[in-house]
Design a protein around this motif. Structure first.
Motif, PDB file in Angstrom:
ATOM      1  N   ALA A  18       0.833  -1.206   0.000  1.00 14.35           N
ATOM      2  CA  ALA A  18       0.000   0.000   0.000  1.00 14.35           C
ATOM      3  C   ALA A  18       0.869   1.258   0.000  1.00 14.35           C
ATOM      4  CB  ALA A  18      -0.932  -0.014   1.211  1.00 14.35           C
ATOM      5  N   GLU A  19       1.932   1.252   0.783  1.00  8.95           N
ATOM      6  CA  GLU A  19       2.855   2.391   0.827  1.00  8.95           C
ATOM      7  C   GLU A  19       3.555   2.565  -0.518  1.00  8.95           C
ATOM      8  OE1 GLU A  19       5.263   5.611   2.008  1.00  8.95           O
ATOM      9  OE2 GLU A  19       3.311   4.872   2.650  1.00  8.95           O
ATOM     10  N   ARG A  20       3.994   1.462  -1.122  1.00  9.39           N
ATOM     11  CA  ARG A  20       4.644   1.530  -2.425  1.00  9.39           C
ATOM     12  C   ARG A  20       3.681   2.095  -3.460  1.00  9.39           C
ATOM     13  NH1 ARG A  20       5.669  -3.776  -3.838  1.00  9.39           N
ATOM     14  NH2 ARG A  20       7.429  -3.801  -2.424  1.00  9.39           N
ATOM     15  N   LEU A  21       2.440   1.614  -3.466  1.00  6.55           N
ATOM     16  CA  LEU A  21       1.448   2.130  -4.418  1.00  6.55           C
ATOM     17  C   LEU A  21       1.188   3.617  -4.203  1.00  6.55           C
ATOM     18  CD1 LEU A  21      -1.201  -0.721  -4.719  1.00  6.55           C
ATOM     19  CD2 LEU A  21       0.296   0.156  -6.511  1.00  6.55           C
ATOM     20  N   ARG A  22       1.152   4.047  -2.956  1.00  5.67           N
ATOM     21  CA  ARG A  22       0.939   5.468  -2.653  1.00  5.67           C
ATOM     22  C   ARG A  22       2.082   6.298  -3.250  1.00  5.67           C
ATOM     23  NH1 ARG A  22       2.714   9.250   0.441  1.00  5.67           N
ATOM     24  NH2 ARG A  22       4.182   7.945   1.582  1.00  5.67           N
ATOM     25  N   ARG A  23       3.303   5.842  -3.069  1.00 11.41           N
ATOM     26  CA  ARG A  23       4.460   6.574  -3.586  1.00 11.41           C
ATOM     27  C   ARG A  23       4.494   6.559  -5.116  1.00 11.41           C
ATOM     28  NH1 ARG A  23       9.311   4.292  -0.046  1.00 11.41           N
ATOM     29  NH2 ARG A  23      10.524   5.776  -1.272  1.00 11.41           N
ATOM     30  N   ILE A  24       4.190   5.416  -5.713  1.00 11.85           N
ATOM     31  CA  ILE A  24       4.172   5.327  -7.176  1.00 11.85           C
ATOM     32  C   ILE A  24       3.039   6.178  -7.740  1.00 11.85           C
ATOM     33  CG2 ILE A  24       3.867   3.772  -9.145  1.00 11.85           C
ATOM     34  CD1 ILE A  24       5.249   1.587  -7.464  1.00 11.85           C
ATOM     35  N   ARG A  25       1.908   6.207  -7.057  1.00  2.34           N
ATOM     36  CA  ARG A  25       0.774   7.041  -7.480  1.00  2.34           C
ATOM     37  C   ARG A  25       1.199   8.515  -7.525  1.00  2.34           C
ATOM     38  NH1 ARG A  25      -2.969   5.311  -3.897  1.00  2.34           N
ATOM     39  NH2 ARG A  25      -3.680   3.720  -5.333  1.00  2.34           N
ATOM     40  N   LEU A  27       4.305   9.661  -7.910  1.00  4.40           N
ATOM     41  CA  LEU A  27       5.241   9.817  -9.020  1.00  4.40           C
ATOM     42  C   LEU A  27       4.503   9.844 -10.364  1.00  4.40           C
ATOM     43  CD1 LEU A  27       8.114   7.430  -7.890  1.00  4.40           C
ATOM     44  CD2 LEU A  27       8.044   9.926  -7.726  1.00  4.40           C
ATOM     45  N   SER A  28       3.480   9.019 -10.489  1.00  4.88           N
ATOM     46  CA  SER A  28       2.696   8.990 -11.715  1.00  4.88           C
ATOM     47  C   SER A  28       1.992  10.331 -11.941  1.00  4.88           C
ATOM     48  CB  SER A  28       1.673   7.853 -11.650  1.00  4.88           C
ATOM     49  OG  SER A  28       0.912   7.820 -12.827  1.00  4.88           O
ATOM     50  N   GLY A  29       1.493  10.925 -10.883  1.00  2.68           N
ATOM     51  CA  GLY A  29       0.846  12.234 -10.987  1.00  2.68           C
ATOM     52  C   GLY A  29       1.826  13.316 -11.413  1.00  2.68           C
ATOM     53  N   ILE A  30       3.027  13.265 -10.863  1.00  4.47           N
ATOM     54  CA  ILE A  30       4.058  14.230 -11.249  1.00  4.47           C
ATOM     55  C   ILE A  30       4.408  14.052 -12.724  1.00  4.47           C
ATOM     56  CG2 ILE A  30       6.491  14.866 -10.926  1.00  4.47           C
ATOM     57  CD1 ILE A  30       6.063  14.140  -7.918  1.00  4.47           C
ATOM     58  N   ALA A  31       4.585  12.803 -13.154  1.00  2.00           N
ATOM     59  CA  ALA A  31       4.924  12.532 -14.556  1.00  2.00           C
ATOM     60  C   ALA A  31       3.808  13.000 -15.478  1.00  2.00           C
ATOM     61  CB  ALA A  31       5.186  11.038 -14.754  1.00  2.00           C
ATOM     62  N   ARG A  32       2.575  12.789 -15.079  1.00  2.00           N
ATOM     63  CA  ARG A  32       1.443  13.247 -15.890  1.00  2.00           C
ATOM     64  C   ARG A  32       1.466  14.760 -16.014  1.00  2.00           C
ATOM     65  NH1 ARG A  32      -3.377  15.416 -15.557  1.00  2.00           N
ATOM     66  NH2 ARG A  32      -4.986  14.827 -17.027  1.00  2.00           N
ATOM     67  N   LEU A  33       1.658  15.455 -14.912  1.00  2.00           N
ATOM     68  CA  LEU A  33       1.721  16.914 -14.925  1.00  2.00           C
ATOM     69  C   LEU A  33       2.855  17.403 -15.831  1.00  2.00           C
ATOM     70  CD1 LEU A  33       0.845  19.689 -13.736  1.00  2.00           C
ATOM     71  CD2 LEU A  33       2.547  19.298 -11.954  1.00  2.00           C
ATOM     72  N   ILE A 122       9.188   1.938 -13.473  1.00  2.00           N
ATOM     73  CA  ILE A 122       8.901   1.599 -12.074  1.00  2.00           C
ATOM     74  C   ILE A 122       7.708   0.647 -12.008  1.00  2.00           C
ATOM     75  CG2 ILE A 122       8.168   2.522  -9.834  1.00  2.00           C
ATOM     76  CD1 ILE A 122       9.655   5.151 -10.632  1.00  2.00           C
ATOM     77  N   LEU A 123       6.648   0.967 -12.756  1.00  2.00           N
ATOM     78  CA  LEU A 123       5.459   0.108 -12.776  1.00  2.00           C
ATOM     79  C   LEU A 123       5.814  -1.298 -13.250  1.00  2.00           C
ATOM     80  CD1 LEU A 123       2.833   2.562 -14.348  1.00  2.00           C
ATOM     81  CD2 LEU A 123       3.036   1.897 -11.949  1.00  2.00           C
ATOM     82  N   ASP A 124       6.592  -1.377 -14.316  1.00  2.00           N
ATOM     83  CA  ASP A 124       6.986  -2.683 -14.851  1.00  2.00           C
ATOM     84  C   ASP A 124       7.817  -3.465 -13.838  1.00  2.00           C
ATOM     85  OD1 ASP A 124       5.687  -2.014 -17.201  1.00  2.00           O
ATOM     86  OD2 ASP A 124       7.528  -1.535 -18.303  1.00  2.00           O
ATOM     87  N   HIS A 125       8.731  -2.786 -13.172  1.00  2.00           N
ATOM     88  CA  HIS A 125       9.598  -3.467 -12.204  1.00  2.00           C
ATOM     89  C   HIS A 125       8.781  -4.112 -11.085  1.00  2.00           C
ATOM     90  CE1 HIS A 125      13.112  -4.388  -9.799  1.00  2.00           C
ATOM     91  NE2 HIS A 125      12.480  -3.863  -8.767  1.00  2.00           N
ATOM     92  N   PHE A 126       7.789  -3.397 -10.594  1.00  2.00           N
ATOM     93  CA  PHE A 126       7.000  -3.913  -9.473  1.00  2.00           C
ATOM     94  C   PHE A 126       5.751  -4.666  -9.918  1.00  2.00           C
ATOM     95  CE2 PHE A 126       9.359  -0.471  -7.322  1.00  2.00           C
ATOM     96  CZ  PHE A 126       9.979  -1.236  -6.352  1.00  2.00           C
ATOM     97  N   GLY A 127       5.541  -4.779 -11.223  1.00  2.00           N
ATOM     98  CA  GLY A 127       4.375  -5.505 -11.718  1.00  2.00           C
ATOM     99  C   GLY A 127       3.066  -4.812 -11.378  1.00  2.00           C
ATOM    100  N   VAL A 128       3.084  -3.497 -11.398  1.00  2.00           N
ATOM    101  CA  VAL A 128       1.886  -2.713 -11.078  1.00  2.00           C
ATOM    102  C   VAL A 128       1.218  -2.307 -12.386  1.00  2.00           C
ATOM    103  CG1 VAL A 128       1.027  -0.576 -10.032  1.00  2.00           C
ATOM    104  CG2 VAL A 128       2.901  -1.842  -8.946  1.00  2.00           C
ATOM    105  N   HIS A 129      -0.058  -2.598 -12.501  1.00  2.00           N
ATOM    106  CA  HIS A 129      -0.829  -2.181 -13.669  1.00  2.00           C
ATOM    107  C   HIS A 129      -1.299  -0.745 -13.440  1.00  2.00           C
ATOM    108  CE1 HIS A 129      -4.081  -1.999 -16.603  1.00  2.00           C
ATOM    109  NE2 HIS A 129      -3.397  -2.941 -17.241  1.00  2.00           N
ATOM    110  N   ARG A 134      -5.254   4.131  -9.825  1.00  2.00           N
ATOM    111  CA  ARG A 134      -6.482   4.922  -9.658  1.00  2.00           C
ATOM    112  C   ARG A 134      -6.948   4.821  -8.216  1.00  2.00           C
ATOM    113  NH1 ARG A 134      -7.435   2.796 -14.876  1.00  2.00           N
ATOM    114  NH2 ARG A 134      -7.334   4.474 -16.406  1.00  2.00           N
ATOM    115  N   ARG A 135      -7.383   5.923  -7.711  1.00  2.00           N
ATOM    116  CA  ARG A 135      -7.856   5.955  -6.316  1.00  2.00           C
ATOM    117  C   ARG A 135      -9.187   5.216  -6.218  1.00  2.00           C
ATOM    118  NH1 ARG A 135      -4.067   8.630  -3.646  1.00  2.00           N
ATOM    119  NH2 ARG A 135      -3.238  10.478  -4.616  1.00  2.00           N
TER     120      ARG A 135
END
Length: 136
Positions: A18-25, A27-33, A122-129, A134-135
């Protein structure tokens, strides 16, 4: 292993994920911006703050590079291996160097999304879709 020990272990693993997803989320928002926040109507072209900052000579590209370095540092803290961190640095370097070329660099920034590429690594490394970001 007792049931309590097993449950405590799985609870820790759940909290870590959950903590990893929060941090990746984040980073994803920053990349989108930085890369795709604004779309040009009637086209599939998207750009972000990195393209806009890039219009300011030297300072704009340096600012985009600093954001890229922040994402790389977070990836390091999340535990990505050095080889992937080097690839990520290459993406940021390419974006900074090629993006700093007057006019051609601004066009390059529209199509080379270094921040999004790095977050995808990062998503690929951790296997996160991406849907997992999405919240709920």
């Amino acid at each position: 292993m007792t049931d309590n020990a097993w449950n405590a272990g799985s609870a820790d693993a759940f909290a870590d994920r959950a903590e990893r997803l929060r941090r990746i989320r984040r980073l994803s928002g920053i990349a989108r911006l930085m890369d795709t926040a604004i779309g040009i109507p009637g086209t599939r072209i998207r750009f972000g703050a990195d393209s806009i900052f890039g219009l300011i000579p030297v300072i704009g590209d340096a600012g985009g590079a600093l954001v890229g370095l922040y994402i790389i540092n977070e990836a390091r803290r999340l535990g990505l291996p050095p080889a992937k961190l080097v690839q990520m640095l290459g993406n940021v370097a390419a974006d900074s160097v090629l993006g700093s070329v007057p006019l051609a660099g601004d066009v390059f920034d529209l199509f080379f999304k270094s921040h999004r590429r790095n977050v995808q690594m990062i998503l690929d490394h951790f296997g996160v879709h991406p849907d997992e970001l999405r919240r709920q």
